[in-house]
Design a protein around this motif. Structure first.
Motif, PDB file in Angstrom:
ATOM      1  N   GLY A  78       0.827  -1.208   0.000  1.00 32.45           N
ATOM      2  CA  GLY A  78       0.000   0.000   0.000  1.00 32.45           C
ATOM      3  C   GLY A  78       0.855   1.248   0.000  1.00 32.45           C
ATOM      4  O   GLY A  78       2.081   1.174   0.021  1.00 32.45           O
ATOM      5  N   ARG A  79       0.177   2.394  -0.037  1.00 35.07           N
ATOM      6  CA  ARG A  79       0.876   3.686  -0.146  1.00 35.07           C
ATOM      7  C   ARG A  79       0.634   4.586   1.051  1.00 35.07           C
ATOM      8  O   ARG A  79       1.400   5.500   1.300  1.00 35.07           O
ATOM      9  CB  ARG A  79       0.399   4.412  -1.420  1.00 35.07           C
ATOM     10  N   ASN A  80      -0.503   4.403   1.705  1.00 33.98           N
ATOM     11  CA  ASN A  80      -0.903   5.320   2.768  1.00 33.98           C
ATOM     12  C   ASN A  80      -1.337   4.432   3.938  1.00 33.98           C
ATOM     13  O   ASN A  80      -2.414   3.850   3.913  1.00 33.98           O
ATOM     14  CB  ASN A  80      -2.058   6.197   2.246  1.00 33.98           C
ATOM     15  N   VAL A  81      -0.468   4.322   4.934  1.00 30.54           N
ATOM     16  CA  VAL A  81      -0.565   3.194   5.854  1.00 30.54           C
ATOM     17  C   VAL A  81      -0.777   3.651   7.304  1.00 30.54           C
ATOM     18  O   VAL A  81      -0.167   4.618   7.756  1.00 30.54           O
ATOM     19  CB  VAL A  81       0.743   2.355   5.789  1.00 30.54           C
ATOM     20  N   VAL A  82      -1.645   2.926   8.005  1.00 29.98           N
ATOM     21  CA  VAL A  82      -1.773   3.063   9.452  1.00 29.98           C
ATOM     22  C   VAL A  82      -1.331   1.737  10.064  1.00 29.98           C
ATOM     23  O   VAL A  82      -1.624   0.673   9.512  1.00 29.98           O
ATOM     24  CB  VAL A  82      -3.233   3.389   9.858  1.00 29.98           C
ATOM     25  N   ILE A  83      -0.623   1.801  11.174  1.00 27.40           N
ATOM     26  CA  ILE A  83      -0.180   0.576  11.848  1.00 27.40           C
ATOM     27  C   ILE A  83      -0.778   0.549  13.254  1.00 27.40           C
ATOM     28  O   ILE A  83      -0.705   1.536  13.983  1.00 27.40           O
ATOM     29  CB  ILE A  83       1.366   0.494  11.907  1.00 27.40           C
ATOM     30  N   LEU A  84      -1.391  -0.577  13.603  1.00 32.92           N
ATOM     31  CA  LEU A  84      -1.919  -0.759  14.956  1.00 32.92           C
ATOM     32  C   LEU A  84      -0.995  -1.693  15.718  1.00 32.92           C
ATOM     33  O   LEU A  84      -0.734  -2.816  15.275  1.00 32.92           O
ATOM     34  CB  LEU A  84      -3.340  -1.338  14.924  1.00 32.92           C
ATOM     35  N   GLY A  85      -0.503  -1.218  16.850  1.00 36.92           N
ATOM     36  CA  GLY A  85       0.383  -2.033  17.679  1.00 36.92           C
ATOM     37  C   GLY A  85       1.832  -1.643  17.448  1.00 36.92           C
ATOM     38  O   GLY A  85       2.241  -1.422  16.311  1.00 36.92           O
ATOM     39  N   SER A  86       2.572  -1.528  18.560  1.00 35.09           N
ATOM     40  CA  SER A  86       3.964  -1.092  18.426  1.00 35.09           C
ATOM     41  C   SER A  86       4.915  -2.239  18.754  1.00 35.09           C
ATOM     42  O   SER A  86       5.955  -2.046  19.356  1.00 35.09           O
ATOM     43  CB  SER A  86       4.225   0.096  19.339  1.00 35.09           C
ATOM     44  N   GLY A 130       8.860   4.162  -0.076  1.00 36.48           N
ATOM     45  CA  GLY A 130       8.084   5.245  -0.679  1.00 36.48           C
ATOM     46  C   GLY A 130       6.656   5.396  -0.183  1.00 36.48           C
ATOM     47  O   GLY A 130       5.932   6.280  -0.656  1.00 36.48           O
ATOM     48  N   ALA A 131       6.213   4.559   0.745  1.00 35.81           N
ATOM     49  CA  ALA A 131       4.859   4.720   1.282  1.00 35.81           C
ATOM     50  C   ALA A 131       4.873   5.794   2.372  1.00 35.81           C
ATOM     51  O   ALA A 131       5.929   6.173   2.879  1.00 35.81           O
ATOM     52  CB  ALA A 131       4.362   3.403   1.869  1.00 35.81           C
ATOM     53  N   ARG A 132       3.694   6.276   2.704  1.00 31.75           N
ATOM     54  CA  ARG A 132       3.569   7.211   3.814  1.00 31.75           C
ATOM     55  C   ARG A 132       2.954   6.454   4.984  1.00 31.75           C
ATOM     56  O   ARG A 132       1.829   5.949   4.870  1.00 31.75           O
ATOM     57  CB  ARG A 132       2.666   8.370   3.390  1.00 31.75           C
ATOM     58  N   GLY A 191     -10.191   4.076   5.460  1.00 32.51           N
ATOM     59  CA  GLY A 191      -9.759   4.829   6.632  1.00 32.51           C
ATOM     60  C   GLY A 191     -10.092   4.098   7.909  1.00 32.51           C
ATOM     61  O   GLY A 191     -10.809   3.088   7.898  1.00 32.51           O
ATOM     62  N   VAL A 192      -9.535   4.631   9.010  1.00 34.03           N
ATOM     63  CA  VAL A 192      -9.817   4.047  10.327  1.00 34.03           C
ATOM     64  C   VAL A 192     -10.114   5.170  11.305  1.00 34.03           C
ATOM     65  O   VAL A 192      -9.683   6.306  11.099  1.00 34.03           O
ATOM     66  CB  VAL A 192      -8.622   3.219  10.867  1.00 34.03           C
ATOM     67  N   ILE A 193     -10.861   4.851  12.344  1.00 37.57           N
ATOM     68  CA  ILE A 193     -11.055   5.815  13.414  1.00 37.57           C
ATOM     69  C   ILE A 193     -10.221   5.363  14.601  1.00 37.57           C
ATOM     70  O   ILE A 193     -10.321   4.216  15.057  1.00 37.57           O
ATOM     71  CB  ILE A 193     -12.545   5.956  13.785  1.00 37.57           C
ATOM     72  N   ILE A 194      -9.343   6.273  15.028  1.00 39.45           N
ATOM     73  CA  ILE A 194      -8.451   5.982  16.147  1.00 39.45           C
ATOM     74  C   ILE A 194      -8.914   6.797  17.345  1.00 39.45           C
ATOM     75  O   ILE A 194      -9.120   8.003  17.242  1.00 39.45           O
ATOM     76  CB  ILE A 194      -6.986   6.328  15.788  1.00 39.45           C
ATOM     77  N   TYR A 221     -10.523  10.538  12.610  1.00 40.06           N
ATOM     78  CA  TYR A 221     -10.506   9.724  11.399  1.00 40.06           C
ATOM     79  C   TYR A 221      -9.165   9.868  10.692  1.00 40.06           C
ATOM     80  O   TYR A 221      -8.661  10.984  10.519  1.00 40.06           O
ATOM     81  CB  TYR A 221     -11.638  10.178  10.466  1.00 40.06           C
ATOM     82  N   TYR A 222      -8.584   8.751  10.289  1.00 37.61           N
ATOM     83  CA  TYR A 222      -7.349   8.757   9.495  1.00 37.61           C
ATOM     84  C   TYR A 222      -7.630   8.054   8.171  1.00 37.61           C
ATOM     85  O   TYR A 222      -8.012   6.876   8.168  1.00 37.61           O
ATOM     86  CB  TYR A 222      -6.228   8.004  10.211  1.00 37.61           C
ATOM     87  N   GLU A 223      -7.429   8.779   7.074  1.00 38.07           N
ATOM     88  CA  GLU A 223      -7.594   8.155   5.769  1.00 38.07           C
ATOM     89  C   GLU A 223      -6.393   7.244   5.524  1.00 38.07           C
ATOM     90  O   GLU A 223      -5.251   7.608   5.865  1.00 38.07           O
ATOM     91  CB  GLU A 223      -7.614   9.270   4.715  1.00 38.07           C
ATOM     92  N   CYS A 224      -6.621   6.062   4.967  1.00 40.08           N
ATOM     93  CA  CYS A 224      -5.500   5.180   4.637  1.00 40.08           C
ATOM     94  C   CYS A 224      -5.962   4.163   3.607  1.00 40.08           C
ATOM     95  O   CYS A 224      -7.168   3.965   3.419  1.00 40.08           O
ATOM     96  CB  CYS A 224      -4.987   4.459   5.890  1.00 40.08           C
ATOM     97  N   ASP A 225      -5.000   3.535   2.888  1.00 34.46           N
ATOM     98  CA  ASP A 225      -5.380   2.449   1.977  1.00 34.46           C
ATOM     99  C   ASP A 225      -4.898   1.094   2.493  1.00 34.46           C
ATOM    100  O   ASP A 225      -5.115   0.061   1.855  1.00 34.46           O
ATOM    101  CB  ASP A 225      -4.881   2.727   0.547  1.00 34.46           C
ATOM    102  N   THR A 226      -4.207   1.131   3.638  1.00 33.49           N
ATOM    103  CA  THR A 226      -3.642  -0.109   4.188  1.00 33.49           C
ATOM    104  C   THR A 226      -3.581  -0.007   5.710  1.00 33.49           C
ATOM    105  O   THR A 226      -3.263   1.050   6.242  1.00 33.49           O
ATOM    106  CB  THR A 226      -2.204  -0.322   3.643  1.00 33.49           C
ATOM    107  N   LEU A 227      -3.897  -1.121   6.358  1.00 33.65           N
ATOM    108  CA  LEU A 227      -3.765  -1.198   7.820  1.00 33.65           C
ATOM    109  C   LEU A 227      -2.912  -2.415   8.157  1.00 33.65           C
ATOM    110  O   LEU A 227      -3.197  -3.523   7.702  1.00 33.65           O
ATOM    111  CB  LEU A 227      -5.154  -1.332   8.471  1.00 33.65           C
ATOM    112  N   LEU A 228      -1.839  -2.180   8.908  1.00 39.68           N
ATOM    113  CA  LEU A 228      -1.030  -3.309   9.381  1.00 39.68           C
ATOM    114  C   LEU A 228      -1.292  -3.531  10.863  1.00 39.68           C
ATOM    115  O   LEU A 228      -1.401  -2.579  11.630  1.00 39.68           O
ATOM    116  CB  LEU A 228       0.473  -3.045   9.200  1.00 39.68           C
TER     117      LEU A 228
END
Lengths: 120, 417
Positions: free
Chosen positions: B154-162, B177-179, B225-228, B244-251
């Motif tokens: 993906g290109r626009n990523v949110v990650i859950l969990g550290s 190159g992803a954000r 997107g996801v709501i955090i 709300y965070y817009e994203c195309d991928t969630l890890l």
């Protein structure tokens, strides 16, 4: 007077250290917030010349595996990591490849070679 | 029926180290079985460095670490089967497996070493509400796609969990190159190592939101997107503190679960806290001749500790098949006390300890300026001062054999005091 915050990665405590320019000290810096002496050298290096080993992959032709893992054989300046990635991503290699083979010599004149980190 | 002395289930770092050590300690025919098409396990997708500092005194990549052990395994002439799935193991140590070339095969072993490692926790294990679009990956699956198979996830990523894998993937995706917009962590402290917070997140200005979790997933075909939301000390979302965070991928990097379906089938006893087998000081499970090591027993922080533990399992299995393992007798049990989540090993046979035995444990929250106190009944055996302890770092206490003799067969407890 220049001041920066550096989080130590030497041990799990992860001290948050303040590094302040100080002409009167030998190193030229005053470090505060470290719990041990190892933190001082780390903090000064992070402020003066932060470097990292860069690891990535390059395109691999004619193998079941599509990417060959690679890394720099020496740390490169932190601010050149993204520029190095552009060079790494322009490279394609063919099998067979031995671990340690130089894939890119002296990347961006950093003195570091990019080497294969596995055999395929 | 085909027979072998020791069968090792799993060809990751645990299985490789155990098989090599068993062979070096006089085991005859050692057979290693793995379901992947190559040896090395998850190390083969770990292209980042930082492996092997304790054992090799260098910082290797995961692939380099694996290659050293694979070479040694081959040099020792240890047999291995790839692309082979073990279906079941009986108490009599008959292993049933299947692969494309031989079909179903049964093998009788004299000892078995379980080294299946872990699986990642998925969205289903967390019950995150929302739609079920594509674009949601566990961090390790994304790592395999990017590093081995050459697919960008993906290109626009949110990650859950550290967890460490999540942070390492944040860096990897940024380099490619992803954000990476944000890493959200429900706990008040990062799950992984400090080094990874600095070198994977801070180096690339990726924000780490502590005390935050995902409360909704949006998107029909692909995630949009996801709501955090911020959470309170009980990890419950706080009203009005969501964004709300817009994203195309969630890890998802939300923990690992030891993979013990085979262990359950054999009937070995499992520890409900670790999710792995109950083991003694020799890494033997509650079924004689069945050993276990590595992340299938408990999740380790670094691979060198997996290697050390697995070498012990390999040595013990070799002793067992050469009939030097000895009887079980009455072991001393270990018990986690105040502030301790679990202890491995669970059982200690005093006469099998040698000079000393290492206890591995995790604390249940962050502690500063405390002591780890080991007691047998009311007798204090060892006290270790600790300036700082956190659940993300495994603690290790060495207990001398002499102090066990004095312990009078009472359970060993460890408390944070």
């Amino acid at each position: 007077m220049e001041k920066s915050i550096v989080i130590c990665t030497i041990c799990p405590i992860g001290c948050s250290m303040e590094v302040i320019e100080d002409r009167s000290s030998d190193s030229g810096y005053l470090v505060k917030g470290n719990s041990c002496n190892r933190g001082i050298d780390y903090a000064i290096a992070e402020v003066t010349n932060p470097t990292r080993i860069l690891t990535s992959t390059v395109r691999l032709n004619n193998a079941g595996l599509r990417r060959l893992p690679v890394r720099t054989d020496k740390p490169v300046p932190k601010n050149l990591m993204l520029a190095c990635m552009k060079v790494i991503n322009s490279v394609e290699v063919d099998t067979p490849i031995e671990i340690g083979t130089v894939i890119i010599e002296n990347i961006l004149s950093t003195g570091a070679n990019v080497i294969a980190s596995r055999t395929v | 029926m085909y027979e072998c002395d020791i069968a090792v289930i799993g060809g990751g770092p645990a299985g490789l180290a155990a098989a090599i050590e068993a062979k070096k300690h006089g085991a005859g025919k050692v057979l290693l079985i793995d379901r992947d098409i190559e040896l090395g396990g998850i190390l083969q997708q770990c292209v980042h460095n930082g492996f092997g500092l304790h054992i090799f005194r260098e910082e290797l990549t995961g692939t380099e670490y694996a290659e050293r052990f694979i070479k040694e395994l081959k040099d020792l002439g240890i047999e291995y089967k790839l692309d082979t799935m073990v279906l079941s193991i009986t108490q009599e140590k008959v292993i049933s497996m299947v692969n494309k070339t031989e079909g179903i095969v049964n093998i009788r072993a004299r000892a078995v070493i379980l080294a299946m490692g872990c699986r990642e926790r998925t969205r289903g294990a967390l019950n995150i509400p929302g739609t079920r679009p594509s674009g949601i990956f566990t961090a390790g699956t994304a790592q395999r796609f990017i590093n081995k198979e050459g697919y960008m996830v993906g290109r626009n990523v949110v990650i859950l969990g550290s967890g460490d894998i999540g942070m390492i993937m944040a860096r990897r995706l940024t380099l490619e190159g992803a954000r990476v917009r944000v890493v959200a962590e429900a706990l008040p402290y990062p799950g992984g190592l400090v080094r990874n917070v600095v070198q994977c997140l801070n180096d690339f200005d990726i924000p780490l939101l502590l005390n935050h979790t995902i409360v909704d997933i949006k998107g029909k075909d692909r995630i949009e997107g996801v709501i955090i939301a911020e959470v309170d000390e009980n990890r419950k979302p706080i009203d009005g503190r969501a964004r709300y965070y817009e994203c195309d991928t969630l890890l998802l990097s939300v923990g690992l679960i030891p993979e013990n379906e085979l262990s359950k089938g054999i009937g070995v006893k499992l520890d409900p806290v670790t999710g792995g087998p109950v083991v003694n000081e020799s890494m033997e499970t509650t079924v004689k001749g069945i050993f276990a090591c590595g992340n299938v027993v408990h999740v380790h922080d670094i691979v060198d500790y997996v290697t050390e533990e697995s070498r012990k399992a390999g040595r013990s299995a070799a002793l067992f098949v050469n009939e030097k393992g000895g009887e079980w007798g009455t072991p001393i049990s270990t018990r986690p006390g105040n502030g301790i989540r679990y202890i491995v090993p669970h059982l200690i046979r005093e006469d099998k300890v040698g000079h000393s035995v290492d206890l591995f444990m995790r604390v249940d929250k962050i502690f500063t300026d405390k002591k780890l106190v080991v007691k047998s009944g009311d007798t204090v055996i060892r006290v270790i001062k600790k300036a700082y302890m956190r659940p993300g770092e495994m603690e290790r206490i060495s207990i001398a054999a002499d102090s066990l003799k004095a312990a009078d067969n009472l359970p060993l407890t460890v408390d944070v005091e």
